[in-house]
Design a protein around this motif. Structure first.
Motif, short mmCIF file in Angstrom:
data_model
loop_
_atom_site.label_atom_id
_atom_site.label_comp_id
_atom_site.label_asym_id
_atom_site.label_seq_id
_atom_site.Cartn_x
_atom_site.Cartn_y
_atom_site.Cartn_z
N LEU A 99 0.82 -1.21 0.00
CA LEU A 99 0.00 0.00 0.00
C LEU A 99 0.85 1.26 0.00
O LEU A 99 0.58 2.22 -0.73
CB LEU A 99 -0.94 0.00 1.22
N VAL A 100 1.89 1.26 0.82
CA VAL A 100 2.75 2.44 0.92
C VAL A 100 3.48 2.69 -0.39
O VAL A 100 3.53 3.82 -0.90
CB VAL A 100 3.76 2.30 2.08
N LEU A 101 4.04 1.63 -0.96
CA LEU A 101 4.79 1.78 -2.20
C LEU A 101 3.89 2.23 -3.35
O LEU A 101 4.24 3.15 -4.10
CB LEU A 101 5.49 0.48 -2.56
N SER A 102 2.74 1.59 -3.50
CA SER A 102 1.86 1.95 -4.62
C SER A 102 1.34 3.37 -4.48
O SER A 102 1.25 4.11 -5.48
CB SER A 102 0.69 0.97 -4.71
N ALA A 103 1.01 3.80 -3.26
CA ALA A 103 0.54 5.17 -3.06
C ALA A 103 1.64 6.18 -3.33
O ALA A 103 1.41 7.24 -3.91
CB ALA A 103 0.00 5.34 -1.64
N THR A 104 2.88 5.84 -2.95
CA THR A 104 4.01 6.74 -3.18
C THR A 104 4.31 6.87 -4.66
O THR A 104 4.56 7.98 -5.16
CB THR A 104 5.26 6.24 -2.43
N GLU A 109 5.39 12.38 -9.22
CA GLU A 109 5.44 12.76 -10.63
C GLU A 109 6.87 12.70 -11.19
O GLU A 109 7.07 12.56 -12.39
CB GLU A 109 4.88 14.17 -10.83
N SER A 110 7.88 12.82 -10.34
CA SER A 110 9.27 12.84 -10.81
C SER A 110 9.81 11.45 -11.11
O SER A 110 10.88 11.31 -11.71
CB SER A 110 10.16 13.49 -9.75
N LEU A 111 9.09 10.41 -10.70
CA LEU A 111 9.52 9.01 -10.83
C LEU A 111 10.75 8.69 -9.98
O LEU A 111 11.41 7.68 -10.19
CB LEU A 111 9.79 8.63 -12.29
N ALA A 112 11.08 9.56 -9.02
CA ALA A 112 12.26 9.33 -8.19
C ALA A 112 12.15 8.02 -7.41
O ALA A 112 13.16 7.32 -7.22
CB ALA A 112 12.45 10.49 -7.22
N ILE A 113 10.95 7.67 -6.97
CA ILE A 113 10.81 6.43 -6.19
C ILE A 113 11.06 5.22 -7.07
O ILE A 113 11.64 4.22 -6.63
CB ILE A 113 9.42 6.36 -5.50
N LEU A 114 10.66 5.30 -8.35
CA LEU A 114 10.95 4.20 -9.27
C LEU A 114 12.44 4.15 -9.61
O LEU A 114 13.01 3.08 -9.80
CB LEU A 114 10.11 4.32 -10.53
N ASP A 115 13.09 5.32 -9.69
CA ASP A 115 14.54 5.33 -9.85
C ASP A 115 15.20 4.58 -8.69
O ASP A 115 16.11 3.77 -8.90
CB ASP A 115 15.07 6.77 -9.89
N ALA A 240 17.98 -0.17 -19.77
CA ALA A 240 16.59 -0.50 -20.03
C ALA A 240 15.65 0.47 -19.32
O ALA A 240 14.63 0.90 -19.87
CB ALA A 240 16.30 -1.94 -19.60
N TRP A 241 16.00 0.85 -18.09
CA TRP A 241 15.14 1.77 -17.34
C TRP A 241 15.18 3.18 -17.93
O TRP A 241 14.15 3.84 -18.07
CB TRP A 241 15.53 1.79 -15.87
N ILE A 242 16.36 3.65 -18.29
CA ILE A 242 16.47 4.99 -18.87
C ILE A 242 15.61 5.09 -20.13
O ILE A 242 14.90 6.08 -20.35
CB ILE A 242 17.94 5.34 -19.17
N VAL A 243 15.65 4.05 -20.94
CA VAL A 243 14.85 4.05 -22.17
C VAL A 243 13.37 3.96 -21.85
O VAL A 243 12.55 4.69 -22.43
CB VAL A 243 15.28 2.88 -23.09
N GLY A 247 14.13 8.31 -21.38
CA GLY A 247 15.43 8.97 -21.34
C GLY A 247 15.55 10.09 -20.33
O GLY A 247 16.49 10.89 -20.39
N THR A 248 14.61 10.17 -19.36
CA THR A 248 14.63 11.29 -18.43
C THR A 248 15.07 10.90 -17.03
O THR A 248 14.84 11.60 -16.08
CB THR A 248 13.25 11.95 -18.35
N ALA A 249 15.70 9.72 -16.90
CA ALA A 249 16.12 9.28 -15.57
C ALA A 249 17.16 10.22 -14.99
O ALA A 249 17.95 10.81 -15.70
CB ALA A 249 16.69 7.86 -15.66
#
Length: 256
Positions: A99-104, A109-115, A240-243, A247-249
């Motif tokens: 729940l915490v991860l999905s809500a975060t 919007e910056s995708l920092a958590i996915l980075d 793979a993630w940057i693409v 390309g905005t990682a």
């Protein structure tokens, strides 16, 4: 559940449940997790008092108390005698919690958590590729070869390609015999693997490029080259993630 947008410190409006959830405590918990992550109840502030939450969610005190207990287990709140239920700083939140991860992720919007998720996955999988290159037997190496060859024929079918992609990575993780690291990666991936933000772009050319990375990893493992396998995995996950995220990682995050 659909939550309305409130101001910080306000009492939550009653959620729009189409039908009353089977587990009221879990439903209330999920709603409060989303509100805390969105900043409706900022860190350092207290949740509305128990009677207000009971009224807002149309539930009993028992349900509210159980929900608060679950929030405590997730690290989102602390119950302080005389001060009420205080929202904790994000550094205290359990980011492995679904729940915490999905809500975060939904709020970021910056995708920092996915980075950060990709960096964590990269560290663990690079190490597991290193170990797999030392331990992999003929059956594992043949399995990896077969998956890479199979993915060459799936580049026009991103859904099926992704299934073989996950099988390839899991074969390496299994070969490393590191159950903890594999469990962390699978837990993290399992929570984001079907989200649009994590999947990103999936056109044919990207599948072709991705499988070139897989082939390099396979070749280094087949050659029993631990350092080469780790480096190939590191580069593959990074590129793979940057693409995928167009390309905005953040290069600083991904260099860690």
């Amino acid at each position: 559940m659909t939550a309305s947008r409130e101001t910080a410190g306000s009492v939550p409006a009653e959620p729009a449940w189409v039908r009353r959830p089977a587990s009221l405590a879990r439903a209330v918990t999920a709603e409060l997790v989303e509100r805390i992550v969105r900043g409706v109840h900022p860190p350092g502030t207290s949740l509305p008092p128990e009677p207000a939450l009971c009224e807002a969610f149309s539930v009993s005190r028992t349900v509210v108390r159980e929900a608060v207990k679950i929030l405590q287990e997730k690290g989102l709140v602390q119950v302080r005698q005389g001060s009420g239920t205080m929202v904790t700083p994000p550094a205290m939140w359990d980011m492995l919690d679904e729940l915490v991860l999905s809500a975060t992720i939904a709020e970021d919007e910056s995708l920092a958590i996915l980075d950060d998720l990709v960096v964590t996955r990269r560290v663990l999988e690079s190490d597991m590729a290193n170990v797999a290159a030392r331990l992999a037997g003929p059956d594992t190496i043949e399995r990896l070869r077969a998956l890479v060859d199979q993915m060459d024929g799936l580049v026009d079918d991103p859904v099926t390609y992704a299934e073989s992609d996950r099988a390839f990575h899991d074969t390496i993780m299994r070969a490393s015999d590191n159950r903890i690291a594999r469990g962390v990666v699978r837990s993290l991936e399992g929570q984001v693997v079907n989200t649009a933000r994590y999947l990103g772009r999936t056109e044919r050319a990207l599948c072709v490029a991705s499988n070139l990375g897989h082939r390099r990893i396979y070749e280094r493992i087949a050659a029993h080259d631990p350092e080469g396998a780790a480096e190939a995995m590191f580069q593959h996950i990074t590129e793979a993630w940057i693409v995928r995220r167009s390309g905005t990682a953040d290069p600083v995050r991904l260099r860690r």
